[in-house]
Design a protein around this motif. Sequence first.
Motif, mmCIF file in Angstrom:
data_model
loop_
_atom_site.group_PDB
_atom_site.id
_atom_site.type_symbol
_atom_site.label_atom_id
_atom_site.label_comp_id
_atom_site.label_asym_id
_atom_site.label_seq_id
_atom_site.Cartn_x
_atom_site.Cartn_y
_atom_site.Cartn_z
ATOM 1 N N VAL A 1 0.833 -1.208 0.000
ATOM 2 C CA VAL A 1 0.000 0.000 0.000
ATOM 3 C C VAL A 1 0.866 1.257 0.000
ATOM 4 O O VAL A 1 0.610 2.197 -0.751
ATOM 5 C CB VAL A 1 -0.971 0.006 1.208
ATOM 6 C CG1 VAL A 1 -1.668 1.348 1.354
ATOM 7 C CG2 VAL A 1 -1.992 -1.098 1.064
ATOM 8 N N THR A 2 1.918 1.274 0.822
ATOM 9 C CA THR A 2 2.765 2.465 0.888
ATOM 10 C C THR A 2 3.604 2.629 -0.379
ATOM 11 O O THR A 2 3.919 3.754 -0.755
ATOM 12 C CB THR A 2 3.692 2.434 2.117
ATOM 13 O OG1 THR A 2 4.462 1.232 2.108
ATOM 14 C CG2 THR A 2 2.888 2.521 3.395
ATOM 15 N N GLY A 3 3.952 1.526 -1.039
ATOM 16 C CA GLY A 3 4.782 1.605 -2.232
ATOM 17 C C GLY A 3 4.011 1.683 -3.532
ATOM 18 O O GLY A 3 4.598 1.778 -4.606
ATOM 19 N N ALA A 4 2.692 1.643 -3.441
ATOM 20 C CA ALA A 4 1.878 1.660 -4.657
ATOM 21 C C ALA A 4 1.945 3.033 -5.319
ATOM 22 O O ALA A 4 1.926 4.060 -4.635
ATOM 23 C CB ALA A 4 0.431 1.318 -4.321
ATOM 24 N N PRO A 5 2.022 3.063 -6.636
ATOM 25 C CA PRO A 5 2.068 4.350 -7.326
ATOM 26 C C PRO A 5 0.732 5.085 -7.226
ATOM 27 O O PRO A 5 -0.333 4.459 -7.166
ATOM 28 C CB PRO A 5 2.364 3.973 -8.773
ATOM 29 C CG PRO A 5 1.868 2.579 -8.911
ATOM 30 C CD PRO A 5 2.046 1.940 -7.565
ATOM 31 N N LEU A 6 0.822 6.399 -7.175
ATOM 32 C CA LEU A 6 -0.385 7.212 -7.143
ATOM 33 C C LEU A 6 -0.826 7.482 -8.574
ATOM 34 O O LEU A 6 -0.009 7.765 -9.448
ATOM 35 C CB LEU A 6 -0.122 8.531 -6.422
ATOM 36 C CG LEU A 6 0.271 8.415 -4.960
ATOM 37 C CD1 LEU A 6 0.563 9.801 -4.389
ATOM 38 C CD2 LEU A 6 -0.820 7.752 -4.162
ATOM 39 N N LYS A 7 -2.097 7.380 -8.804
ATOM 40 C CA LYS A 7 -2.638 7.596 -10.138
ATOM 41 C C LYS A 7 -3.732 8.647 -10.034
ATOM 42 O O LYS A 7 -4.649 8.525 -9.231
ATOM 43 C CB LYS A 7 -3.221 6.296 -10.694
ATOM 44 C CG LYS A 7 -3.664 6.393 -12.125
ATOM 45 C CD LYS A 7 -4.047 5.027 -12.650
ATOM 46 C CE LYS A 7 -4.362 5.112 -14.121
ATOM 47 N NZ LYS A 7 -4.689 3.814 -14.676
ATOM 48 N N ARG A 8 -3.609 9.680 -10.824
ATOM 49 C CA ARG A 8 -4.601 10.748 -10.820
ATOM 50 C C ARG A 8 -5.737 10.382 -11.767
ATOM 51 O O ARG A 8 -5.513 10.012 -12.913
ATOM 52 C CB ARG A 8 -3.975 12.057 -11.271
ATOM 53 C CG ARG A 8 -2.816 12.487 -10.410
ATOM 54 C CD ARG A 8 -3.204 13.696 -9.659
ATOM 55 N NE ARG A 8 -2.067 14.118 -8.835
ATOM 56 C CZ ARG A 8 -2.223 14.544 -7.613
ATOM 57 N NH1 ARG A 8 -3.417 14.614 -7.097
ATOM 58 N NH2 ARG A 8 -1.195 14.907 -6.907
ATOM 59 N N LEU A 9 -6.951 10.443 -11.268
ATOM 60 C CA LEU A 9 -8.126 10.124 -12.065
ATOM 61 C C LEU A 9 -9.083 11.303 -12.057
ATOM 62 O O LEU A 9 -9.221 11.987 -11.048
ATOM 63 C CB LEU A 9 -8.858 8.906 -11.495
ATOM 64 C CG LEU A 9 -8.111 7.597 -11.469
ATOM 65 C CD1 LEU A 9 -8.935 6.549 -10.732
ATOM 66 C CD2 LEU A 9 -7.829 7.123 -12.870
ATOM 67 N N LYS A 10 -9.724 11.526 -13.180
ATOM 68 C CA LYS A 10 -10.774 12.534 -13.237
ATOM 69 C C LYS A 10 -12.085 11.845 -12.917
ATOM 70 O O LYS A 10 -12.434 10.838 -13.512
ATOM 71 C CB LYS A 10 -10.864 13.174 -14.624
ATOM 72 C CG LYS A 10 -9.877 14.261 -14.867
ATOM 73 C CD LYS A 10 -10.214 14.969 -16.142
ATOM 74 C CE LYS A 10 -9.277 16.132 -16.343
ATOM 75 N NZ LYS A 10 -9.592 16.879 -17.545
#
Length: 63
Positions: free
Chosen positions: A46-55
């Motif tokens: 969870v801490t290493g998961a990439p952040l993904k920006r979604l609209k």
Amino acid sequence: MREQKFHIYLDSHERTILLHSLVELKNQLLAQGRYADCVDELIFKVTGAPLKRLKVQHDCGRV
């Protein structure tokens, strides 16, 4: 046959709640004298998961 993968999309508040819950579960398992290795792996994922920006578009019942 491959294992099926699932993706979960969380906002920052949900991610924080998830991490706090996992840490609490880990502490409970350690207090019971049980292994918490699998919970550690989840915390690292969870801490290493990439952040993904979604609209996200909200449709508030407009016609």
